[in-house]
Scaffold this active site. Sequence first.
Site, PDB file in Angstrom:
ATOM      1  N   HIS A   6       0.832  -1.199   0.000  1.00  0.00           N
ATOM      2  CA  HIS A   6       0.000   0.000   0.000  1.00  0.00           C
ATOM      3  C   HIS A   6       0.877   1.264   0.000  1.00  0.00           C
ATOM      4  O   HIS A   6       0.703   2.163  -0.829  1.00  0.00           O
ATOM      5  CB  HIS A   6      -0.913  -0.027   1.234  1.00  0.00           C
ATOM      6  N   GLU A   7       1.821   1.308   0.931  1.00  0.00           N
ATOM      7  CA  GLU A   7       2.699   2.477   1.038  1.00  0.00           C
ATOM      8  C   GLU A   7       3.612   2.605  -0.180  1.00  0.00           C
ATOM      9  O   GLU A   7       3.967   3.711  -0.581  1.00  0.00           O
ATOM     10  CB  GLU A   7       3.520   2.421   2.320  1.00  0.00           C
ATOM     11  N   HIS A  57       1.834   4.709  -2.710  1.00  0.00           N
ATOM     12  CA  HIS A  57       1.962   6.149  -2.438  1.00  0.00           C
ATOM     13  C   HIS A  57       3.355   6.641  -2.828  1.00  0.00           C
ATOM     14  O   HIS A  57       3.506   7.694  -3.447  1.00  0.00           O
ATOM     15  CB  HIS A  57       1.743   6.444  -0.944  1.00  0.00           C
TER      16      HIS A  57
END
Length: 174
Positions: free
Chosen positions: A2-3, A6
């Site tokens: 997920h990170e 980003h």
Amino acid sequence: VHELGHFLAAKAFGVRVNEFSIGMGPAILQKKKGDTEYSLRILPIGGYCAMEGEEEDSGDPKALNNKSLFARLIIFAAGAFMNFVAGFLLLLLLCSQLSFIYQPVITGFADGFAAQGEHGLMPGDRIVSIDGERIYLYEDISIFLNMGNGETYDFVVERDGERVVLTDLPLSPK
């Protein structure tokens, strides 16, 4: 994952990433490369991507708060998108590992099966078609047997790398 979404989107839009961390708690490994400090932390849960201008306004032209609404939207949505991609790849991997279970290959016969033998079906035969209908999965066999006349069937099987045509095979017990 997920990170990482980003992080990659932030880098693509030229946002300064101060730290990218895998895990939480005290750092085990740290390395600074360019503007970003990369760290691996002791607790293997979560992580974070600390971007300049994410928490408070910054005068840095590379800060998140100085990017367009579109860029910020993409950067924030990239985490959820990466979750979706990771889930899809995981499902694809799991399903690809199970494909051998569903292959329409004969493993054996019940006692008294009429259509077995050299001029009939044999263990190891891969069923290609029944009465002209293509068989892709093991489950297809029962569908096309139920559609037939119940007495005899025409099979095409792959045996030792060659296609063999078997006509008028009786499937009822001897």
